[in-house]
Structure formats: C-alpha cells, structure tokens
Enzyme design. Structure first.
Site, PDB file in Angstrom:
ATOM      1  CG  ASP A 265      -3.232 -12.831  61.517  1.00  0.00           C
ATOM      2  OD1 ASP A 265      -3.772 -13.276  62.541  1.00  0.00           O
ATOM      3  OD2 ASP A 265      -3.176 -11.622  61.245  1.00  0.00           O
ATOM      4  CD  GLU A 266      -1.872 -12.947  66.929  1.00  0.00           C
ATOM      5  OE1 GLU A 266      -0.822 -12.655  67.553  1.00  0.00           O
ATOM      6  OE2 GLU A 266      -2.903 -12.255  66.991  1.00  0.00           O
TER       7      GLU A 266
END
Length: 360
Positions: free
Chosen positions: A107-108
């Site tokens: 997610d990043e």
C-alpha cells in the site's frame, strides 16, 4: 561544474488500505468501524478503518482490546489475494509516470519523477494525477507527499491523511523538521523515540542540537542517519530493483503478552504479512528467524534453516510456532514479536538457472 538538479520524490500511501478495500467491496461496511482480521473472541487486528481509529483501534491490537474500545466494531476476514491484486493495479499507474518506483509494501511506494514519462515538470501535478487515477480506477483514496528527498516525502504523506496532499519545499524543510515531534520522524520507532525523549530530545530542533558523535555513541551507526534527517538531509535513492537479503515484519504491543495463544495469534498475522511481501517480490526462503523482545527490552532471536524453500504463510507460521516453543516458550512477558526470512531465492534466479531443481 554543474550542480545536480533537485530531486522530485513522491511518496504515495493508500488510506487504511485493507479496510478501505473491504468497505469498497461491501457497501454495508461504509461509514462504519471495521477491523480486518481477528474476531470478537480472539485474534489480532490487521488493519482498521478510519471510523475505528477514532475509537483508538489500530493494527496489531488484540481483538479483545479493540472490542473494548469500540463495542460496535465489525470484524472482517482478510483477503490478501484481493489486496495484492489491487496493489498491482496501483503499481501500473505508478509506472505510467516513471520506472523509478520503490514499493515498500502493498500500500505504499516511493516514486522519483525528477525525469518522468509524461514530461511534466511539476511533481505536485503528477501526484494529483496519480491520486485521481487511483480513485477512478480502484475507487480508493491515497495520500501523497512531495519533496526533494525520501524522508521528507514520507513525512509529507502522513501529514494530511486521509486523501491528503502535502508539499515540502526546500525553503520550508528545515523549519518544518525543527518543529516536528520526534515520534513523528520516519525511521524513529516508539522505543527509540522514548529513549530520545528521556534524553531531552522532544523535537527535530532538539535532535539537531546533538552532535553526530553523540548520536552514534548513543544509537550506533543509525545515529548518522538521525544527524542528517534532523537537518532535512537524505541522500537515499529510489531503488526500483533493490535486491533484499531478508524480508520481515514485527510489531510492538500496547501491553506485554505472556500467554502462548496470544503470541500465536500475532505470529499468524506476521506470517501473513511476510508471505504477502514474499509473493510481491517473487521470493522464497530457506531461513526463518523469530525475534522476541521481552518486557525489560532484552532481545532474543531464534532461527531455523530448512532443507527446502518455503513461501506460504501457513508454512512460515508453522516454523515460527516451532521456534516459539523450542527450546521452550518465552519465560517472561513479551513486548515485541517479529518474523523474518532470509537465504532468499528470487523467481528471476530460477529462470536464469532453470536447470536446477528445488523442493518447493
């Protein structure tokens, strides 16, 4: 001699990623406090929606504590295959703008857009375009931070969540870092932050007053990193093809735990996270290491090297469970558990050496 151009770094961080995917896919969950993972009776929260966070529910929290904080909390079973699929969609968007993409997790990621595929001079405009495309293509929101180095870009993306955007320019960087609470520094964990606060270091300005020599004496080699980030300096490059020698995940708990069942619940969650990263990196591993930090901060590691490679969360959990129990269960309360894998074999290595056979 020509000076190097100022780099343009973007850090993209999805907002409450697992929980947001579940709310997206199930309209009945929208606007409600949701915990991914665990149950009312047992388990560990893997992720919490922003509605749950308002009650003090966060990832790695024991489910029984989460339900005490938020009695109306809704528990949802994790779907790691779905999260991985959405993560691949998002990464395709990143690569439409630059090949210099360094994923940190599902997610990043960091993006270096100093030179980019769309010939856009403004990193801020690119960040807004990426956020818009993520929303349009996945119906999920992301927060973006833009600055001239990785440390500041990461700090920026955390500043206005959810669905936020923050730009830190060179002329504002040092003043911003000086006023930042030390616990908000990326790369300074809870334990180190507490140690610094005990030394009288509460802000970036306090940290900047300490010499590099003192920081190295107190914190080891990482003290040099602390010395530089206190001055808004970070020369680390975005590394799209970084070969990692180990993959791991660990959690510090709000309260020390001493029951075997509690430890196993947390190890199961950690094994899922590590296996997820292994899948993303297309890696398998032979060596599994269990990390234990006790209530008195004593650190212990237990490792096992297998005759075969593993990659599944079930296999990883089985080895970690055995390491927890042998030679004996921890005799004292535990404040941190971690699982890491090493002795890695990547898929591209297999393709390059296809004549070799391995037991998977």
């Amino acid at each position: 001699m020509l000076s190097q151009p100022i780099r343009k770094i973007i850090h993209i961080d999805m907002d409450a990623f697992y929980a947001s995917v579940e709310q997206r896919d199930n309209p009945e969950l929208r606007g409600k406090p949701v915990a991914v993972g665990g149950s009312k009776a047992r388990g560990v929260v893997a992720a919490a929606s922003y509605e749950a966070r308002k009650f003090g529910v966060f990832s790695a929290m024991a489910s029984r504590i989460a339900i005490q904080k938020c009695p109306q909390l809704i528990f949802v079973k994790p779907r790691f295959d779905v999260y991985s699929s959405v993560s691949r969609q998002i990464r395709e968007i990143f690569h439409a703008y630059t090949d210099l993409v360094e994923p940190l997790s599902l997610d990043e990621a960091y993006l270096d857009v100093t030179e980019n595929k769309v010939a856009m001079p403004s990193a801020s405009i690119i960040a807004h375009q990426i956020k818009a495309r993520i929303l349009e293509e996945t119906n999920l929101t992301a927060s973006a931070g833009v600055s001239f180095n990785k440390f500041l870009a990461k700090i920026a993306s955390d500043m206005n969540k959810p669905n936020g955007f923050t730009l830190i320019t060179p002329d504002k960087a040092e003043a911003l870092v000086a006023g930042l609470g030390i616990e908000k520094f990326h790369g300074i964990g809870k334990v180190t932050a507490a140690k610094m606060q005990a030394m009288g270091i509460a802000t970036g300005a306090d940290l900047r007053e300490r010499s590099e020599q003192e920081l190295v004496q107190r914190f080891g080699k990482v003290g040099r990193y602390y010395f530089r980030i206190a001055r808004a300096q970070d020369e680390r490059l975005v590394q799209p093809h970084r070969v990692r020698k180990s993959i791991g995940s660990e959690r510090t708990f709000d309260a020390d735990i001493s029951e075997e069942e509690e430890m196993l619940e947390r190890l199961q969650f950690l094994a899922q996270e590590v296996a997820q990263d292994m899948q993303r990196l297309q890696a398998t591993a032979k060596t599994v290491t269990l990390k234990l930090k006790y209530f008195d901060f004593t650190l212990q590691t237990r490792s096992k090297t297998l005759l075969h490679y593993l990659s599944s969360s079930d296999a990883l959990f089985t080895v970690a469970r055995d390491l927890l129990r042998n030679p004996m269960l921890p005799a004292y309360p535990v404040r941190l558990l971690g699982i890491s894998v090493s002795n890695l074999l990547y898929q591209h290595d297999l393709q390059a050496n296809y004549q070799l056979t391995f037991d998977f």
